[in-house]
Design an enzyme around this catalytic site. Structure first.
Site, PDB file in Angstrom:
ATOM      1  N   ASP A   1       0.916  -1.249   0.114  1.00 56.32           N
ATOM      2  CA  ASP A   1      -0.016   0.068   0.159  1.00 56.32           C
ATOM      3  C   ASP A   1       0.805   1.093   0.114  1.00 56.32           C
ATOM      4  OD1 ASP A   1      -2.554   1.774   0.651  1.00 56.32           O
ATOM      5  OD2 ASP A   1      -3.506  -0.223   0.911  1.00 56.32           O
TER       6      ASP A   1
ATOM      7  N   HIS B   1      -2.709   3.263  -4.676  1.00 58.75           N
ATOM      8  CA  HIS B   1      -2.040   2.756  -3.384  1.00 58.75           C
ATOM      9  C   HIS B   1      -0.800   2.542  -3.734  1.00 58.75           C
ATOM     10  CE1 HIS B   1      -5.585   3.599  -0.614  1.00 58.75           C
ATOM     11  NE2 HIS B   1      -6.284   2.763  -1.641  1.00 58.75           N
TER      12      HIS B   1
ATOM     13  N   GLU C   1      -9.838   2.649  -5.153  1.00 54.76           N
ATOM     14  CA  GLU C   1      -9.653   4.135  -4.948  1.00 54.76           C
ATOM     15  C   GLU C   1      -8.336   4.482  -5.907  1.00 54.76           C
ATOM     16  OE1 GLU C   1     -10.857   4.383  -0.409  1.00 54.76           O
ATOM     17  OE2 GLU C   1      -8.866   3.128  -0.664  1.00 54.76           O
TER      18      GLU C   1
HETATM   19  C1  ACM Z   1     -10.945  -0.441   0.766  1.00 49.24           C
HETATM   20  O1  ACM Z   1     -11.369  -0.435   1.717  1.00 49.24           O
HETATM   21  N1  ACM Z   1     -10.098   0.605   0.108  1.00 49.24           N
HETATM   22  C2  ACM Z   1     -10.847  -1.510  -0.215  1.00 49.24           C
END
Ligand code: ACM
Ligand code: ZN
Length: 483
Positions: A147, A211, A275
């Site tokens: 991440d 991410h 995201e």
């Molecule tokens: C997430 O909670 N961004 C998968």
């Protein structure tokens, strides 16, 4: 007479008999192979596909017998028996009411996700957690390994991913040295083997193409602006993502997927996909010329192109991709391969849409008690995400992987559900345990037990006994209001 055995998740059926089994010490259990037909029949009289995980536990005055049709079923029955020994073994004597327990799961995917990027949990912590997951018949450990805040495994051809990408500065307390770390290949194998002995499959997640701050800090040429970038210490969603116009990202992704498929025997690999912001792609000449070359109209379609490529790269390696529900968006041109599994997290809509497109679905909606980083009740003193409404134990209990708006056909695509522990706020193993338990006990019941036998009042009663088991295992657990 106390008859309630207080097993969690609740078994399919318990028939209590007369009298008690009593023994000094923990007795050995007679193990017998049985015909799966003895364990479970589904409504049409066909042998249930789930019954290979099922078991029967027969407690008589003078003996205890475990029956199962497979090793997994035998493991499950021994875990149920372990629950009983953890609560009913007192002053050197195990006392159990005579009973016949018949049990099998509703869903095959019963999971927990642990975010080891935002906080780097140790191998002993993870092994201890796996042991307790298994006690609840949880059989999938989704290991979130990359991440913005840290890259957690070594890729030989890209050494900076761990040399740079596994460490982050502490901006709030600048005197502290950079923190983080990564799991060695041996440690990863140790976790996989430990899980396998408990019939838990470990599914790695490499979150792409967003991410990605830890990747970009290590290899800035893979971002649209060229950086400089840092391994993030802040929380949030960041606009720097992998540059869709730079072919070199696929060199890295090839090596990353080679590494993951070499290390992890699981047939699934989670490729993230959540995201992703598109503003960098919109301003990037390389991304825009990629868009034109592919004949696409919107930058968001570049994400579906990357997902399509990743899913196919995995298929070439004999693996199946799982992605967060965003991977369903803008897929008219680059359709997701049919076998791709969708993890519905923003609600149940992603899961419903995926099932109607013929994809298998795992439910972990943040709206239904599956987000274990949310506080367990609305109080600022509680650890957990302040931006979200509390997710109570009752919310976790109420989660039904087959959402109310699914029809019978949609429901066939739901393979199960899971809880997710993101760790922005959860900076110690003991806090992680506090966030996970007892909500995961509730989720375990939501994914194991038949809907018809669930009852929160009854769960609450069983939980008072079950809490002693968690205490006996040294697990830190939340003890506040449950609803
Ligand atoms: C997430 O909670 N961004 C998968
Ligand atoms: Zn770009």
């Amino acid at each position: 007479m106390k008859e309630q055995l207080s097993i969690i998740p609740k078994p399919a059926a318990i028939k209590y008999g007369e009298g008690f089994f009593k023994s000094g010490g923990i007795p050995s259990v007679i193990k017998k192979e049985c015909d799966p037909k003895q364990i479970a029949l589904d409504k049409d009289g066909e042998i249930s596909l789930k019954s290979h995980e099922g078991y029967r536990l027969i407690i008589e005055k003078d003996r205890i017998t475990a029956e199962a049709a497979s090793k997994t079923g035998m493991h499950n029955v021994m875990e149920t028996f372990r629950q009983l020994t953890l609560s009913e073994f007192k002053d050197g004597v195990l006392t159990l009411p005579c009973a016949e327990i018949t049990d099998y799961p509703r869903f095959s995917w019963r999971g927990l996700m642990l975010d080891c990027s935002r906080y780097f949990y140790s191998v002993p912590f993870i092994k201890n957690l796996l042991d307790v997951l298994s006690l609840h018949h949880i059989n999938r450990f989704h290991w979130h390994l990359t991440d913005d805040q840290g890259w957690r495994f070594k890729v030989n051809e890209y050494p900076l991913l761990t040399e740079i990408g596994s460490l982050r500065k502490n901006y709030r307390i600048p005197d502290l040295p950079p923190s983080g770390g990564f799991y060695s290949d041996d440690e990863i194998r140790e976790v996989i083997d430990y899980a396998a002995l408990r019939h838990i499959e470990v599914i790695p997640e490499v979150d792409l193409p967003g991410h990605a701050s830890a990747i970009l800090a290590s290899y800035p040429e893979l971002g649209c602006t060229g950086g400089p970038y840092e391994v993030e210490e802040r929380f949030g969603i960041f606009e720097d993502v992998l540059c869709a116009g730079n072919g070199k990202i696929f060199d890295l992704l090839e090596k990353v997927l080679n590494t993951v498929t070499r290390l992890f025997p699981s047939k699934w690999v989670h490729i993230g996909g959540d995201e992703v912001l598109y503003n960098r792609w919109e301003a990037c000449p390389k991304c825009q010329s990629r868009l034109k070359e592919l004949g696409l109209k919107k930058s968001s379609e570049l994400q579906s192109w990357i997902t399509f490529k990743l899913a196919n790269m995995l298929a070439e390696r004999g693996k199946i991709a799982i992605g967060w529900d965003e991977i369903l968006e803008d897929t008219e041109r680059f359709k997701l391969p049919k076998e791709t599994v969708v993890m519905s997290w923003r609600g149940d809509e992603g899961g419903i849409k995926a099932s109607r497109l013929g994809h298998y679905v795992i439910m972990s909606p943040c709206t239904c008690g599956c987000y274990l980083d949310y506080r367990q009740f609305d109080n600022r003193e509680e650890p957990g995400a302040l931006y979200a409404k509390a997710a109570t134990v009752c919310d976790s209990y109420s989660m039904d992987p087959v959402s109310a708006s699914m029809n019978k056909e949609d429901a066939k695509f739901v393979i199960g559900g899971q809880g997710n522990l993101w760790s922005e706020w959860i900076y110690a193993g003991k806090i992680a345990q506090y966030m996970i338990f007892p909500r995961l006990c509730a989720i375990a019941e939501s994914v194991w037990s038949a809907k018809e036998i669930k009852d929160f009042n009854d769960f609450e009663k069983r939980l008072t006994v079950h809490r002693q088991r968690l205490d006996n295992l040294g697990i830190n657990q939340y003890r506040g209001p449950l609803r």
